[in-house]
Design an enzyme around this catalytic site. Structure first.
Site, PDB file in Angstrom:
ATOM      1  N   TYR A 112       0.820  -1.208   0.000  1.00  0.00           N
ATOM      2  CA  TYR A 112       0.000   0.000   0.000  1.00  0.00           C
ATOM      3  C   TYR A 112       0.858   1.263   0.000  1.00  0.00           C
ATOM      4  O   TYR A 112       1.876   1.310   0.697  1.00  0.00           O
ATOM      5  CB  TYR A 112      -0.912   0.021   1.236  1.00  0.00           C
ATOM      6  CG  TYR A 112      -1.770   1.252   1.256  1.00  0.00           C
ATOM      7  CD1 TYR A 112      -2.930   1.298   0.505  1.00  0.00           C
ATOM      8  CD2 TYR A 112      -1.389   2.391   1.958  1.00  0.00           C
ATOM      9  CE1 TYR A 112      -3.708   2.442   0.469  1.00  0.00           C
ATOM     10  CE2 TYR A 112      -2.156   3.537   1.924  1.00  0.00           C
ATOM     11  CZ  TYR A 112      -3.314   3.556   1.181  1.00  0.00           C
ATOM     12  OH  TYR A 112      -4.076   4.686   1.135  1.00  0.00           O
ATOM     13  N   TRP A 129       1.112   5.697  -1.622  1.00  0.00           N
ATOM     14  CA  TRP A 129       0.791   6.711  -2.617  1.00  0.00           C
ATOM     15  C   TRP A 129       1.867   6.892  -3.677  1.00  0.00           C
ATOM     16  O   TRP A 129       1.580   7.429  -4.749  1.00  0.00           O
ATOM     17  CB  TRP A 129       0.551   8.052  -1.921  1.00  0.00           C
ATOM     18  CG  TRP A 129      -0.876   8.282  -1.578  1.00  0.00           C
ATOM     19  CD1 TRP A 129      -1.669   7.484  -0.797  1.00  0.00           C
ATOM     20  CD2 TRP A 129      -1.679   9.380  -2.002  1.00  0.00           C
ATOM     21  NE1 TRP A 129      -2.915   8.032  -0.701  1.00  0.00           N
ATOM     22  CE2 TRP A 129      -2.949   9.203  -1.422  1.00  0.00           C
ATOM     23  CE3 TRP A 129      -1.446  10.503  -2.791  1.00  0.00           C
ATOM     24  CZ2 TRP A 129      -4.002  10.102  -1.627  1.00  0.00           C
ATOM     25  CZ3 TRP A 129      -2.488  11.411  -2.989  1.00  0.00           C
ATOM     26  CH2 TRP A 129      -3.748  11.195  -2.416  1.00  0.00           C
TER      27      TRP A 129
HETATM   28  N1  MGD Z   1      -2.112   7.915  12.564  1.00  0.00           N
HETATM   29  C1  MGD Z   1      -2.503   7.997  11.295  1.00  0.00           C
HETATM   30  N2  MGD Z   1      -1.947   7.202  10.364  1.00  0.00           N
HETATM   31  C2  MGD Z   1      -2.331   7.296   9.079  1.00  0.00           C
HETATM   32  C3  MGD Z   1      -3.335   8.212   8.682  1.00  0.00           C
HETATM   33  C4  MGD Z   1      -3.919   9.033   9.690  1.00  0.00           C
HETATM   34  O1  MGD Z   1      -4.808   9.849   9.421  1.00  0.00           O
HETATM   35  N3  MGD Z   1      -3.473   8.909  10.967  1.00  0.00           N
HETATM   36  N4  MGD Z   1      -3.714   8.294   7.376  1.00  0.00           N
HETATM   37  C5  MGD Z   1      -3.555   7.114   6.552  1.00  0.00           C
HETATM   38  C6  MGD Z   1      -3.741   7.441   5.139  1.00  0.00           C
HETATM   39  S1  MGD Z   1      -5.215   8.212   4.748  1.00  0.00           S
HETATM   40  C7  MGD Z   1      -2.859   7.115   4.186  1.00  0.00           C
HETATM   41  S2  MGD Z   1      -3.309   7.343   2.542  1.00  0.00           S
HETATM   42  C8  MGD Z   1      -1.548   6.510   4.504  1.00  0.00           C
HETATM   43  C9  MGD Z   1      -0.419   7.007   3.611  1.00  0.00           C
HETATM   44  O2  MGD Z   1       0.647   6.124   3.675  1.00  0.00           O
HETATM   45  P1  MGD Z   1       1.702   6.018   2.470  1.00  0.00           P
HETATM   46  O3  MGD Z   1       1.023   6.167   1.158  1.00  0.00           O
HETATM   47  O4  MGD Z   1       2.504   4.798   2.700  1.00  0.00           O
HETATM   48  O5  MGD Z   1       2.583   7.307   2.752  1.00  0.00           O
HETATM   49  P2  MGD Z   1       3.613   8.081   1.838  1.00  0.00           P
HETATM   50  O6  MGD Z   1       4.425   8.912   2.745  1.00  0.00           O
HETATM   51  O7  MGD Z   1       2.898   8.777   0.730  1.00  0.00           O
HETATM   52  O8  MGD Z   1       4.530   6.915   1.276  1.00  0.00           O
HETATM   53  C10 MGD Z   1       4.912   6.794  -0.043  1.00  0.00           C
HETATM   54  C11 MGD Z   1       6.337   6.254  -0.098  1.00  0.00           C
HETATM   55  O9  MGD Z   1       6.643   5.962  -1.457  1.00  0.00           O
HETATM   56  C12 MGD Z   1       7.925   6.511  -1.783  1.00  0.00           C
HETATM   57  N5  MGD Z   1       7.901   6.802  -3.231  1.00  0.00           N
HETATM   58  C13 MGD Z   1       7.512   7.925  -3.863  1.00  0.00           C
HETATM   59  N6  MGD Z   1       7.589   7.762  -5.195  1.00  0.00           N
HETATM   60  C14 MGD Z   1       8.051   6.510  -5.408  1.00  0.00           C
HETATM   61  C15 MGD Z   1       8.328   5.758  -6.585  1.00  0.00           C
HETATM   62  O10 MGD Z   1       8.187   6.207  -7.718  1.00  0.00           O
HETATM   63  N7  MGD Z   1       8.778   4.479  -6.402  1.00  0.00           N
HETATM   64  C16 MGD Z   1       8.970   3.937  -5.170  1.00  0.00           C
HETATM   65  N8  MGD Z   1       9.417   2.680  -5.080  1.00  0.00           N
HETATM   66  N9  MGD Z   1       8.718   4.650  -4.041  1.00  0.00           N
HETATM   67  C17 MGD Z   1       8.249   5.896  -4.168  1.00  0.00           C
HETATM   68  C18 MGD Z   1       8.076   7.718  -0.907  1.00  0.00           C
HETATM   69  O11 MGD Z   1       9.448   8.044  -0.733  1.00  0.00           O
HETATM   70  C19 MGD Z   1       7.368   7.253   0.389  1.00  0.00           C
HETATM   71  O12 MGD Z   1       8.269   6.627   1.258  1.00  0.00           O
HETATM   72  O13 MGD Z   1      -1.226   6.789   5.875  1.00  0.00           O
HETATM   73  C20 MGD Z   1      -2.245   6.351   6.765  1.00  0.00           C
HETATM   74  N10 MGD Z   1      -1.769   6.492   8.129  1.00  0.00           N
HETATM   75  N1  MGD Z   2      -1.623  18.430   2.959  1.00  0.00           N
HETATM   76  C1  MGD Z   2      -2.054  17.159   2.874  1.00  0.00           C
HETATM   77  N2  MGD Z   2      -3.277  16.901   2.353  1.00  0.00           N
HETATM   78  C2  MGD Z   2      -3.720  15.628   2.270  1.00  0.00           C
HETATM   79  C3  MGD Z   2      -2.923  14.541   2.683  1.00  0.00           C
HETATM   80  C4  MGD Z   2      -1.638  14.836   3.251  1.00  0.00           C
HETATM   81  O1  MGD Z   2      -0.894  13.936   3.669  1.00  0.00           O
HETATM   82  N3  MGD Z   2      -1.254  16.147   3.318  1.00  0.00           N
HETATM   83  N4  MGD Z   2      -3.381  13.257   2.551  1.00  0.00           N
HETATM   84  C5  MGD Z   2      -4.478  13.009   1.628  1.00  0.00           C
HETATM   85  C6  MGD Z   2      -5.108  11.717   1.926  1.00  0.00           C
HETATM   86  S1  MGD Z   2      -4.302  10.283   1.487  1.00  0.00           S
HETATM   87  C7  MGD Z   2      -6.334  11.596   2.478  1.00  0.00           C
HETATM   88  S2  MGD Z   2      -7.037  10.054   2.699  1.00  0.00           S
HETATM   89  C8  MGD Z   2      -7.108  12.777   2.857  1.00  0.00           C
HETATM   90  C9  MGD Z   2      -7.694  12.572   4.242  1.00  0.00           C
HETATM   91  O2  MGD Z   2      -8.657  13.491   4.501  1.00  0.00           O
HETATM   92  P1  MGD Z   2      -9.272  13.587   5.967  1.00  0.00           P
HETATM   93  O3  MGD Z   2      -9.355  12.247   6.556  1.00  0.00           O
HETATM   94  O4  MGD Z   2     -10.508  14.356   5.851  1.00  0.00           O
HETATM   95  O5  MGD Z   2      -8.115  14.447   6.667  1.00  0.00           O
HETATM   96  P2  MGD Z   2      -7.519  14.581   8.128  1.00  0.00           P
HETATM   97  O6  MGD Z   2      -6.574  15.726   8.029  1.00  0.00           O
HETATM   98  O7  MGD Z   2      -6.996  13.295   8.625  1.00  0.00           O
HETATM   99  O8  MGD Z   2      -8.740  14.979   9.016  1.00  0.00           O
HETATM  100  C10 MGD Z   2      -9.422  16.203   8.809  1.00  0.00           C
HETATM  101  C11 MGD Z   2      -9.991  16.696  10.113  1.00  0.00           C
HETATM  102  O9  MGD Z   2     -10.949  15.795  10.653  1.00  0.00           O
HETATM  103  C12 MGD Z   2     -11.091  16.126  12.027  1.00  0.00           C
HETATM  104  N5  MGD Z   2     -11.463  14.951  12.804  1.00  0.00           N
HETATM  105  C13 MGD Z   2     -10.670  13.954  13.227  1.00  0.00           C
HETATM  106  N6  MGD Z   2     -11.392  13.053  13.946  1.00  0.00           N
HETATM  107  C14 MGD Z   2     -12.652  13.517  13.975  1.00  0.00           C
HETATM  108  C15 MGD Z   2     -13.871  13.052  14.557  1.00  0.00           C
HETATM  109  O10 MGD Z   2     -13.943  11.999  15.190  1.00  0.00           O
HETATM  110  N7  MGD Z   2     -14.984  13.812  14.344  1.00  0.00           N
HETATM  111  C16 MGD Z   2     -14.950  14.968  13.634  1.00  0.00           C
HETATM  112  N8  MGD Z   2     -16.087  15.623  13.463  1.00  0.00           N
HETATM  113  N9  MGD Z   2     -13.829  15.429  13.103  1.00  0.00           N
HETATM  114  C17 MGD Z   2     -12.698  14.719  13.253  1.00  0.00           C
HETATM  115  C18 MGD Z   2      -9.740  16.639  12.491  1.00  0.00           C
HETATM  116  O11 MGD Z   2      -9.904  17.840  13.202  1.00  0.00           O
HETATM  117  C19 MGD Z   2      -8.957  16.773  11.222  1.00  0.00           C
HETATM  118  O12 MGD Z   2      -8.223  17.975  11.112  1.00  0.00           O
HETATM  119  O13 MGD Z   2      -6.296  13.933   2.872  1.00  0.00           O
HETATM  120  C20 MGD Z   2      -5.525  14.098   1.677  1.00  0.00           C
HETATM  121  N10 MGD Z   2      -4.947  15.409   1.724  1.00  0.00           N
HETATM  122 MO    MO Z   3      -5.260   8.518   2.427  1.00  0.00          MO
END
Ligand code: MGD
Ligand code: MGD
Ligand code: MO
Length: 771
Positions: free
Chosen positions: A112, A114
């Protein structure tokens, strides 16, 4: 001096790279992007930093060690740099060995993550194609972003898990028709910097502004005030985290008892309202879910709840949910309940009203409903049918053979002997990293493709250095964004790094299937081929210019897709018999016979309030009285470019900022700018404090993405010198239905950190020896 200006596309937007004599000097925003993300310019700092992986490297213990399974030194060991030839031999031999001894399903290729923008160099696409052609692999299902939503919505509104994106109202319809937006989880603009796969220009801010100027009122239900931009003048309703379902039930109860609900729509277009209503009124359990009940759980005043119910039902309204509310214990419930509430409120299926998810979490969500086909690296069917729910990776490694529930099925966790990660960072994204670190000792071999020595690279056995998105030719087409953006190589790959494709082509050659993998095309031929395939499918010259012209002009518009999209709620409202939803009943399932038949104790036949294991009213809050909101970082994408300029500049004394309320700070003797230790039973990390009443009392906000930096990598619970909140989160599934991650259900406490401040070593490579 020759200066070249090269088009760049990333998940955070499109830019121009300025290159002088082969050196990347700066990355500039494109003049036509009204809201460029500052993440882009900061990429320059990371391009050649000391964290770059420059040569293939193999962990010492793995090179010397037999047996390799259950070796406890992963993450702590030194590495030996080897030649590419040796690395390719080691990986191909190990793949062959594991496949023949343990079967193809022993190879885990879920991987998994991005990765980077680009249709051809799509890391997971390349890996899956390579592993599928080699015999197959155990895959991962659903995403860390929205696992609970992806599993529940097909039961409730039917269709593909993502189809809601084209069935919900777009921002411009909202501006034109809507009076009231109620956003559970807010509408944080920090998140709309991002669009998966890239975007030509950012639009969410302008569209939100348009709504506000058109007179739309916003209510942001969230623990954090800044989840709604100041210009929205949103009414902020601070809510006890993880209690959105209770708030929605309180609103629904109020609508029902006052007969403000849309009886006609519920009768014609939904099923099961009566059974849900008897839960709502307390007929089945003696507990009316009224506004006073909801106030006790959510902290939102009963008068506010009653007023909100009235306004939602009497005005053209849209109920929005973000993704964070479902990355939580029982995360299916707020999603399901938000659809039910919208069905009751009367605006479902009317212009600019009803329900939608993910607004402002990605830039193109709510901007455009979809975009036409754009070719990508072709997928190959995986001969192995086994999969794990994405967030159950540590469970699979720790408990192979265990049987778990998933969406009505029983899954046996496979025995994984070789873990192959390409394009993701599990030591960023998974919950309870100390548990993951223990699980990571189980397999025989972990192979990682990385550009930087982040924590996942340090916990691998074989690290293969990859070229970044700036170091290869490709083109981008983001989710819903009606553009294609050229991504010519900006500079040569650092050190000996190669593209993922080159690495897999070399492995496939050693394993005897290079021709099948590459289809005898070079990388530049592939890029042109995918463009030509897109052009032919969309109608040739009439649709898109020649490849040469595209490459010269860098951005071309695709024909926009406007629908009509199947399963939309307007058609349902007009005639549910002629336009049924793709659900078992053809209607919105307020009660799902199917889910009910699974007999789960943690997800019933209709939406319900379940107390989370960890929340502010749990017993555990005596010891850990703060709810941790580990939301997405404003300064980067997840862990990507944590070593970039913008992220590094946002740190406080080298640590990630953590925001707490002045009352919580004062009672602990904590002042703005101090270094603190955030802790619970699972682990602890350092952070730099921001004291602000932007965050409600009882909540601490610490974004994800700081590279984990354990003081003693082999020791469970060891302090993280840096600030990765996933040392604190629980590795607990949302429920037996989705098995999704519940990162946002964690309790912690915080104290001043008065000890000597250790250096952050997260960006330093491990000890590297020559062969
Ligand atoms: N506590 C907590 N944990 C969370 C979340 C949260 O809200 N709270 N959010 C979750 C969510 S929504 C998501 S989507 C995940 C994200 O988790 P990830 O998608 O695993 O996070 P990234 O940091 O985008 O990791 C991408 C990795 O790919 C590498 N990379 C970039 N380009 C390339 C490429 O071309 N080739 C290769 N081989 N590698 C590459 C980058 O250097 C990086 O290390 O995290 C989750 N984890
Ligand atoms: N800059 C930036 N933007 C991103 C990403 C990033 O890594 N960086 N990641 C992208 C990805 S992979 C994803 S999946 C999306 C995720 O999008 P979201 O999941 O919507 O993003 P978060 O920033 O995790 O959460 C947004 C807000 O939800 C509120 N929140 C948390 N828990 C609760 C709850 O229980 N109830 C309510 N009402 N509110 C709550 C928090 O205050 C938080 O700031 O964002 C995307 N956009
Ligand atoms: Mo995500």
């Amino acid at each position: 001096m020759t200066e070249r200006r090269v088009s760049v596309a990333t998940h955070w937007g499109s830019y121009i790279a300025v290159v002088e004599s082969g050196r990347l000097m700066r990355i500039e925003p494109k003049p036509d992007d009204p809201t460029p993300s500052p993440i882009g310019p900061g990429m320059v700092k990371a391009a050649d930093d000391s964290a770059r992986v420059l040569r293939p490297a193999v962990r010492k213990g793995w090179l010397n060690g037999e047996p390799r399974a259950h070796d406890t030194s992963r993450g702590a060991d030194a590495f030996v740099e080897v030649s590419w030839d040796r690395a390719i031999t080691l990986v191909s031999d190990e793949l062959r060995r594991v496949r023949s001894l343990h079967g193809d399903g022993a190879v885990f290729g879920g991987s998994y993550g991005w990765a980077s923008a680009g249709r051809f160099h799509h890391a997971q696409g390349q890996l899956h194609r390579f592993l599928a052609l080699g015999g197959g692999y155990t895959d991962a299902r659903n995403t860390y972003s929205t696992a609970a939503l992806e599993v529940i919505l097909p039961h409730v509104i039917g269709g593909h898990p993502w189809s809601y994106q084209s069935r919900m109202p777009m921002w411009d319809e909202i501006a034109d028709n809507c009076e009231l937006v109620v956003a559970f989880g807010g509408l944080a603009l920090k998140n709309s910097q991002i669009n998966p796969g890239g975007l030509a220009r950012h639009q969410t801010r302008e569209l939100q502004l348009r709504c506000r100027e058109a007179g739309v009122r916003f209510v942001s239900v969230s623990p954090i005030r800044s989840d709604a931009a100041g210009f929205l003048d949103a009414e902020w309703l601070p809510i006890v985290p993880n209690t959105d379902t209770a708030a929605m039930l309180g609103i629904a109860h109020t609508m029902l008892v006052n007969r403000w609900h849309d009886e006609d729509f519920l009768r014609r277009c939904c099923v099961g309202f009566d059974r849900f209503a008897s839960y709502l009124t307390g007929e089945v359990d003696g507990i009316p879910k009224d506004a006073a009940w909801a106030e006790r759980i959510t902290g939102i005043g009963r008068d506010v709840i009653i007023d909100l119910a009235r306004r939602l039902a009497t005005q053209r309204s849209v109920i929005m949910v973000n993704y964070a509310v479902q990355r939580a214990d029982h995360g299916e419930q707020p999603i399901w309940m938000s659809v039910v509430l919208a069905a009751m409120a009367g605006s479902m299926g009317r212009p600019g009203g009803g329900w939608g998810a993910g607004y402002a979490t990605m830039d193109a969500t709510g901007v455009a409903p979809d975009r036409p086909f754009v070719a990508t690296i072709p997928a190959v069917a995986n001969p192995v049918a086994d999969f794990i729910p994405v967030a159950r990776i540590a469970d699979a490694l720790l408990h192979p053979g265990e049987v778990i529930d998933y969406d009505g099925r029983r899954l046996t966790l496979p025995e994984l002997r070789l873990v192959y990660w390409c394009g993701g960072n599990p030591f960023h994204h998974h919950q309870d990293l100390h548990r993951l670190a223990r699980a990571w000792q189980a397999p025989d071999t972990v192979v990682v493709h990385e550009a930087w020595w982040n924590t996942s690279a340090k916990f691998a056995d074989i690290v293969l250095p990859v070229a970044t998105s700036l170091e290869r030719d490709d083109f981008a087409a983001g989710f819903s964004d009606p553009h294609i953006v050229a991504m010519p190589k900006v500079r040569e790959p650092a050190g000996e790094s190669r593209t993922d494709h080159q690495i897999f082509a070399a492995l496939a050659s050693r394993l005897g299937y290079e021709r099948e993998f590459t289809e005898s095309r070079s990388e530049s031929e592939w890029v042109r081929h995918l463009y030509e395939q897109t052009r032919a499918t969309l109608g040739g010259d009439a649709a898109l210019p020649s490849f040469e012209e595209f490459w010269r002009s860098s951005t071309v518009a695709l024909p926009p897709l406007t629908g009509p999209f199947p399963g939309n709620f307007g058609d349902l409202r007009t005639d549910p018999r002629r336009s049924p939803l793709p659900t078992p009943s053809g209607r919105i399932e307020i009660f799902s016979e199917k889910i009910d038949s699974f007999g789960y104790d943690d997800c019933a036949g209709h939406p319900k309030w379940f107390e989370p294991e960890e929340w502010l009213r749990a017993d555990r809050s005596d010891r850990y009285p703060l709810h941790l909101i580990s939301n997405q970082p404003a300064s980067r994408l997840h862990s990507q470019y944590d070593n970039g300029g913008f992220s590094l500049d946002s740190k406080i004394n080298g640590r990630e900022p953590a925001t707490i309320n002045p009352l919580d700070a004062a009672s602990r003797g904590i002042a703005d700018g101090m270094i603190v230790r955030v802790y619970n039973d699972r682990g602890s990390c350092l952070a730099g404090v921001v004291v602000s009443d932007d965050v409600m009392q009882g909540v601490i906000q610490l974004s994800t993405g700081a590279w984990w930096d354990p003081v003693q990598p082999g020791r469970s619970g060891t302090l993280d010198r840096h600030s990765n909140p996933n040392v604190l989160t629980a590795d607990r599934p949302c429920s037996r239905l989705s098995q999704g991650p519940s990162a946002l259900s964690a309790l912690v406490d915080v104290e001043r950190y008065d000890g000597p401040l250790p250096d952050v070593l997260a960006y330093s490579p491990p000890s590297l020896d020559g062969e």
